[in-house]
Write an enzyme that holds these catalytic residues in place. Sequence first.
Site, short mmCIF file in Angstrom:
data_model
loop_
_atom_site.label_atom_id
_atom_site.label_comp_id
_atom_site.label_asym_id
_atom_site.label_seq_id
_atom_site.Cartn_x
_atom_site.Cartn_y
_atom_site.Cartn_z
N SER A 151 0.85 -1.20 -0.05
CA SER A 151 -0.05 0.00 -0.13
C SER A 151 0.82 1.26 0.05
CB SER A 151 -0.89 -0.06 1.45
OG SER A 151 -1.87 1.05 1.14
N ASP A 309 -2.42 6.03 -3.72
CA ASP A 309 -1.32 5.78 -3.04
C ASP A 309 -1.02 4.55 -3.91
OD1 ASP A 309 -3.52 4.00 -2.57
OD2 ASP A 309 -2.69 2.95 -1.00
N ASP A 311 -0.82 1.21 -4.62
CA ASP A 311 -1.96 0.31 -5.18
C ASP A 311 -3.28 0.61 -5.34
OD1 ASP A 311 -2.68 0.41 -2.45
OD2 ASP A 311 -3.43 -1.62 -2.45
N GLU A 396 -13.31 3.77 5.20
CA GLU A 396 -12.49 4.21 6.37
C GLU A 396 -11.71 5.44 6.54
OE1 GLU A 396 -10.17 -0.18 7.09
OE2 GLU A 396 -9.64 0.88 5.19
N GLU A 397 -11.59 5.75 7.74
CA GLU A 397 -10.89 7.14 7.85
C GLU A 397 -9.67 7.35 7.31
OE1 GLU A 397 -8.12 7.67 10.15
OE2 GLU A 397 -7.69 5.50 10.32
N LYS A 415 -11.38 -1.45 -1.40
CA LYS A 415 -11.28 -0.03 -1.53
C LYS A 415 -10.82 0.43 -2.93
CE LYS A 415 -8.43 0.02 1.91
NZ LYS A 415 -7.32 0.04 2.97
#
Length: 555
Positions: A151, A309, A311, A396-397, A415
């Site tokens: 990631s 990011d 990925d 997610e935060e 995601k």
Amino acid sequence: MALDKRAGQVAQQKDLTNIPKLMSHYYRLSPDVTQEDQRVSFGTSGHRGCAYNKSFNEKHILAIVQAVVDYRQGAAITGPMIVGLDTHALSQAAYVTALEVLTANGITVLVADNDEFTPTPVVSQAIVRANRPANVSQVSGLTDGLIITPSHNPPQDGGIKYNPPHGGPAEGEITKWIENRANDYLARQLEGVKRLNFGVAQNTSLIVPTDLMSTYIDSLGDVIDMQAISKADIRIGVDPLGGSGIHYWEKIASRYNLNIELVNDRVDPTFSFMTLDKDGKIRMDCSSPYAMAGLLERQDDFDLCVGNDPDYDRHGIVCPGFGLMNPNHYLAVAIEYLLSHRPLWSKDLIIGKTLVSSAMIDRVCQEQGRTMCEVPVGFKWFVDGLADASFAFGGEESAGAAFLQRDGQTWCTDKDGFILALLAAEILAVTGKSPAVLYQEMVERHGESFYRRIDSPVKPKRKAKFNQLVANEINLSQLGLTQLAGDAVDAVLTQAPGNLAAIGGIKVSTANAWFAARPSGTEALFKLYGESFVSEQHLEQVLNDAQTMIENLLA
């Protein structure tokens, strides 16, 4: 964690990873399975580590991939496996190792054409598409996937995660089985691991180049109103941060007639073009203003800027005049917009959030009259809901989210940084307002959120003690805390209210604020989250009370 004096500055030669040394260590160093930090360990996002530290080496990948093969055989998963990878140096090496094991076991492997990098959401969406009832037969079997990525982690790190046939991150019982199996292989010096030389594997029919990119891009109109973005001629600046989606944007622009400019088109395993993160390290974190400093310098040249990011499972949204949006703020705006601009979505659909995400989302759902489900940290908790299309959205935060297609069907179950970035452009095109402006309007209705996360190094013994305490369900008397920042404590949670799953930490809430504390599942860090709807000073008091409580617990 103190802010490094060079945070936000372009990396220097001394900051760069020695790639030849890193690769040599990947192949030549062997992990000692009796050492905890050298064993295979699956957290919320698979196994991660570094070749220098003997935590991500060739033997790890040989053992992990053979363990995955064993798992899928036991689960009667007989179809092909999709393998994706990002732009980290160790990803390419681990990719070759993985193909050697998969082909030795007779598994057909679908890989991207022309040795292209493959983002996480592309793999997830391909798995979902392949396993739709109309596409599956006894002959074809179910499809699953491996994604080789750490990631947003620094350039010297490597990672690998398994996505079973539902397309999302594997459940805890699956990753634990794989972890145990892989460590058993390491303990037995890889006895039982099958491997076929890569040169030989390439000449078999088992490695199948596939146009994963075009199929994904051609489907984007199913989930995003691409026509609205095109019609509004939104000027979009994109910084791929040297990640796996870098070659997708030009084709997205061409396919949908979008006005997109790449502000950085470099792919470099040292990521030498990056600006340093808050701790002075190179980290491709698109939710960090320090890592995104290069894109922030160009924000006034565009109507909207986005970053991802390596990925592509995370997103960063930059609005001119406002800078980089806090991920919590954007999630709240995205949810509100989707609930009011997806007429084919059922009113019964659920909004999923992690318990460390902003309570602003709670207020949005209440205003919209929608059901919200609060789960532990980890996107895996949203997979089932996205897979059966009972969840409209899971987020997610840490700037990762996914949502349903415009017709209410499943898009992907992992995601997807692409669709969250493109949604920001759709929001601007349809409403005429940037997500940042819409968030300011949200604050006027619901109050202002003050939110912070603090990451601190944690030693294994303190982490183990904390985990043991929360496993036994901490109560108020143990905390020694009846008030938090002057307000009465309403709840102390060690289980998530949405699904009663253990949260791997604690969450303490009042009418005006909350904090949560948990060890990271992928790094040697202790994470403390806090939010107040009163003031920045009140948040400071919340975090101070939380830190005192944690120290008392671990004394």
